[in-house]
Design a protein around this motif. Sequence first.
Motif, PDB file in Angstrom:
ATOM      1  N   MET A  48      22.555  25.159  11.202  1.00 23.72           N
ATOM      2  CA  MET A  48      22.011  25.833  10.080  1.00 23.72           C
ATOM      3  C   MET A  48      21.201  25.098   9.847  1.00 23.72           C
ATOM      4  O   MET A  48      19.472  25.675   8.705  1.00 23.72           O
ATOM      5  N   ARG A  49      20.914  23.834  10.105  1.00 21.99           N
ATOM      6  CA  ARG A  49      19.351  22.962   9.174  1.00 21.99           C
ATOM      7  C   ARG A  49      17.394  23.687   9.994  1.00 21.99           C
ATOM      8  O   ARG A  49      17.247  24.004   9.881  1.00 21.99           O
ATOM      9  N   ALA A  50      18.685  24.320  10.744  1.00 19.86           N
ATOM     10  CA  ALA A  50      17.387  25.332  11.434  1.00 19.86           C
ATOM     11  C   ALA A  50      16.867  26.656  11.177  1.00 19.86           C
ATOM     12  O   ALA A  50      16.332  27.627  11.983  1.00 19.86           O
ATOM     13  N   LEU A  51      17.663  27.090  10.504  1.00 21.58           N
ATOM     14  CA  LEU A  51      17.564  28.070   9.668  1.00 21.58           C
ATOM     15  C   LEU A  51      16.464  28.358   8.635  1.00 21.58           C
ATOM     16  O   LEU A  51      16.057  27.178   7.954  1.00 21.58           O
ATOM     17  N   PRO A  52      15.394  29.134   8.734  1.00 21.22           N
ATOM     18  CA  PRO A  52      14.072  29.048   7.700  1.00 21.22           C
ATOM     19  C   PRO A  52      14.507  29.172   6.292  1.00 21.22           C
ATOM     20  O   PRO A  52      15.376  29.400   6.228  1.00 21.22           O
ATOM     21  N   SER A  53      14.233  28.128   5.883  1.00 21.02           N
ATOM     22  CA  SER A  53      13.837  27.929   4.689  1.00 21.02           C
ATOM     23  C   SER A  53      14.965  26.836   4.367  1.00 21.02           C
ATOM     24  O   SER A  53      15.140  26.724   3.251  1.00 21.02           O
ATOM     25  N   VAL A  54      16.031  26.752   4.961  1.00 25.14           N
ATOM     26  CA  VAL A  54      17.194  25.412   5.256  1.00 25.14           C
ATOM     27  C   VAL A  54      16.354  24.210   4.758  1.00 25.14           C
ATOM     28  O   VAL A  54      15.819  23.976   6.031  1.00 25.14           O
ATOM     29  N   THR A  55      16.469  23.432   4.226  1.00 24.46           N
ATOM     30  CA  THR A  55      15.707  22.235   3.965  1.00 24.46           C
ATOM     31  C   THR A  55      16.980  20.870   4.029  1.00 24.46           C
ATOM     32  O   THR A  55      16.070  20.336   5.838  1.00 24.46           O
ATOM     33  N   ILE A  56      17.611  20.751   3.760  1.00 19.60           N
ATOM     34  CA  ILE A  56      18.642  19.410   3.978  1.00 19.60           C
ATOM     35  C   ILE A  56      20.285  20.714   4.463  1.00 19.60           C
ATOM     36  O   ILE A  56      20.171  21.208   3.283  1.00 19.60           O
ATOM     37  N   VAL A  57      21.355  19.904   4.956  1.00 17.57           N
ATOM     38  CA  VAL A  57      22.429  20.391   4.617  1.00 17.57           C
ATOM     39  C   VAL A  57      23.282  19.209   4.821  1.00 17.57           C
ATOM     40  O   VAL A  57      23.407  18.351   5.432  1.00 17.57           O
ATOM     41  N   THR A  58      23.378  18.623   3.345  1.00 21.09           N
ATOM     42  CA  THR A  58      24.382  17.221   3.384  1.00 21.09           C
ATOM     43  C   THR A  58      26.406  17.747   3.774  1.00 21.09           C
ATOM     44  O   THR A  58      26.413  18.959   3.130  1.00 21.09           O
ATOM     45  N   VAL A  59      26.264  17.128   4.345  1.00 26.30           N
ATOM     46  CA  VAL A  59      28.256  17.188   4.869  1.00 26.30           C
ATOM     47  C   VAL A  59      28.788  16.407   3.122  1.00 26.30           C
ATOM     48  O   VAL A  59      28.379  15.260   2.730  1.00 26.30           O
ATOM     49  N   ALA A  60      29.786  17.006   2.160  1.00 26.48           N
ATOM     50  CA  ALA A  60      30.599  16.282   1.360  1.00 26.48           C
ATOM     51  C   ALA A  60      31.422  16.087   1.401  1.00 26.48           C
ATOM     52  O   ALA A  60      32.488  14.724   0.963  1.00 26.48           O
ATOM     53  N   THR A  61      32.398  16.845   1.851  1.00 31.97           N
ATOM     54  CA  THR A  61      33.626  16.629   2.654  1.00 31.97           C
ATOM     55  C   THR A  61      33.483  17.553   4.088  1.00 31.97           C
ATOM     56  O   THR A  61      33.033  18.357   4.681  1.00 31.97           O
ATOM     57  N   ARG A  62      34.022  16.105   5.263  1.00 32.09           N
ATOM     58  CA  ARG A  62      33.695  16.479   6.757  1.00 32.09           C
ATOM     59  C   ARG A  62      35.398  16.864   7.286  1.00 32.09           C
ATOM     60  O   ARG A  62      36.437  15.864   7.335  1.00 32.09           O
ATOM     61  N   ASN A  63      35.384  17.076   8.223  1.00 35.67           N
ATOM     62  CA  ASN A  63      36.517  17.577   8.888  1.00 35.67           C
ATOM     63  C   ASN A  63      38.249  17.482   8.640  1.00 35.67           C
ATOM     64  O   ASN A  63      39.058  16.069   8.892  1.00 35.67           O
ATOM     65  N   ARG A  64      37.958  18.734   7.475  1.00 33.81           N
ATOM     66  CA  ARG A  64      39.776  18.427   6.770  1.00 33.81           C
ATOM     67  C   ARG A  64      40.409  19.823   7.951  1.00 33.81           C
ATOM     68  O   ARG A  64      40.113  20.535   7.793  1.00 33.81           O
ATOM     69  N   LYS A  65      41.247  18.920   8.657  1.00 35.87           N
ATOM     70  CA  LYS A  65      41.939  19.705   9.672  1.00 35.87           C
ATOM     71  C   LYS A  65      43.035  20.775   8.796  1.00 35.87           C
ATOM     72  O   LYS A  65      43.843  20.821   8.326  1.00 35.87           O
ATOM     73  N   ILE A  66      43.125  22.165   9.199  1.00 34.58           N
ATOM     74  CA  ILE A  66      43.832  22.955   8.606  1.00 34.58           C
ATOM     75  C   ILE A  66      44.658  23.857   9.000  1.00 34.58           C
ATOM     76  O   ILE A  66      45.658  24.548   8.811  1.00 34.58           O
ATOM     77  N   GLY A  67      44.150  23.509  10.357  1.00 31.00           N
ATOM     78  CA  GLY A  67      45.136  24.102  11.067  1.00 31.00           C
ATOM     79  C   GLY A  67      44.791  24.216  12.870  1.00 31.00           C
ATOM     80  O   GLY A  67      44.039  23.409  13.373  1.00 31.00           O
ATOM     81  N   GLU A  68      45.378  24.225  14.343  1.00 28.44           N
ATOM     82  CA  GLU A  68      45.094  24.613  15.137  1.00 28.44           C
ATOM     83  C   GLU A  68      43.924  24.476  15.930  1.00 28.44           C
ATOM     84  O   GLU A  68      43.338  25.817  15.525  1.00 28.44           O
ATOM     85  N   ASN A  69      42.849  23.526  15.964  1.00 27.03           N
ATOM     86  CA  ASN A  69      41.501  23.352  16.092  1.00 27.03           C
ATOM     87  C   ASN A  69      40.503  24.340  15.170  1.00 27.03           C
ATOM     88  O   ASN A  69      39.557  24.887  15.093  1.00 27.03           O
ATOM     89  N   ASN A  70      41.166  24.642  13.773  1.00 28.84           N
ATOM     90  CA  ASN A  70      40.862  25.346  12.905  1.00 28.84           C
ATOM     91  C   ASN A  70      40.163  23.800  11.593  1.00 28.84           C
ATOM     92  O   ASN A  70      41.191  22.775  11.209  1.00 28.84           O
ATOM     93  N   TYR A  71      39.033  24.055  10.750  1.00 30.87           N
ATOM     94  CA  TYR A  71      38.920  22.448  10.304  1.00 30.87           C
ATOM     95  C   TYR A  71      37.970  23.420   9.172  1.00 30.87           C
ATOM     96  O   TYR A  71      37.652  24.280   9.620  1.00 30.87           O
ATOM     97  N   VAL A  72      37.205  21.952   7.957  1.00 31.89           N
ATOM     98  CA  VAL A  72      36.900  22.586   6.760  1.00 31.89           C
ATOM     99  C   VAL A  72      36.014  21.738   6.369  1.00 31.89           C
ATOM    100  O   VAL A  72      36.008  20.821   6.995  1.00 31.89           O
ATOM    101  N   ALA A  73      34.766  22.465   6.338  1.00 34.27           N
ATOM    102  CA  ALA A  73      33.881  20.862   5.108  1.00 34.27           C
ATOM    103  C   ALA A  73      33.154  21.497   4.159  1.00 34.27           C
ATOM    104  O   ALA A  73      33.018  22.617   4.197  1.00 34.27           O
ATOM    105  N   GLY A  74      33.337  20.508   3.127  1.00 37.74           N
ATOM    106  CA  GLY A  74      32.275  21.011   2.178  1.00 37.74           C
ATOM    107  C   GLY A  74      31.082  20.444   2.395  1.00 37.74           C
ATOM    108  O   GLY A  74      30.490  19.764   2.334  1.00 37.74           O
ATOM    109  N   LEU A  75      30.142  21.971   2.105  1.00 36.78           N
ATOM    110  CA  LEU A  75      28.656  21.233   2.232  1.00 36.78           C
ATOM    111  C   LEU A  75      27.443  22.023   0.929  1.00 36.78           C
ATOM    112  O   LEU A  75      28.615  22.578   0.017  1.00 36.78           O
TER     113      LEU A  75
END
Length: 121
Positions: A48-75
């Motif tokens: 994501m940080r390597a995408l053109p025009s993206v300067t900073i990606v900040t993780v607000a909520t990290r690694n919340r598990k919601i299922g088998e091998n499934n996670y969510v993160a707030g960015l």
Amino acid sequence: MNFNKDWKSYLGEEERSRQRGVYRFYMMLGYQLDSDSGRGLDDILAEMRALPSVTIVTVATRNRKIGENNYVAGLAIKFVPSFPGVLRSPEDAKTKTIADIRKIKGVTRIFKLSAGFERVE
């Protein structure tokens, strides 16, 4: 003929200022942890940080598990709408960035996407 003066009058001061500066939007990212290749959130964020025009990606909520091998993160994603050679509005840049994020391997969904964006700088 003054090129800078003509260019500024062509764009209009308001439009020119919207194409410069840094903007931010928020989203929740659903992703799958790939245990075979070892790809996780850090690898997705690096892409994501390597995408053109993206300067900073900040993780607000990290690694919340919601299922088998499934996670969510707030960015929080900061981006510049225009970069050298490409003149875009913030709306276009946000749309293109989201489309590029959806293509990253491991990303399963994007939800709770902020409706707008805010100017940061």
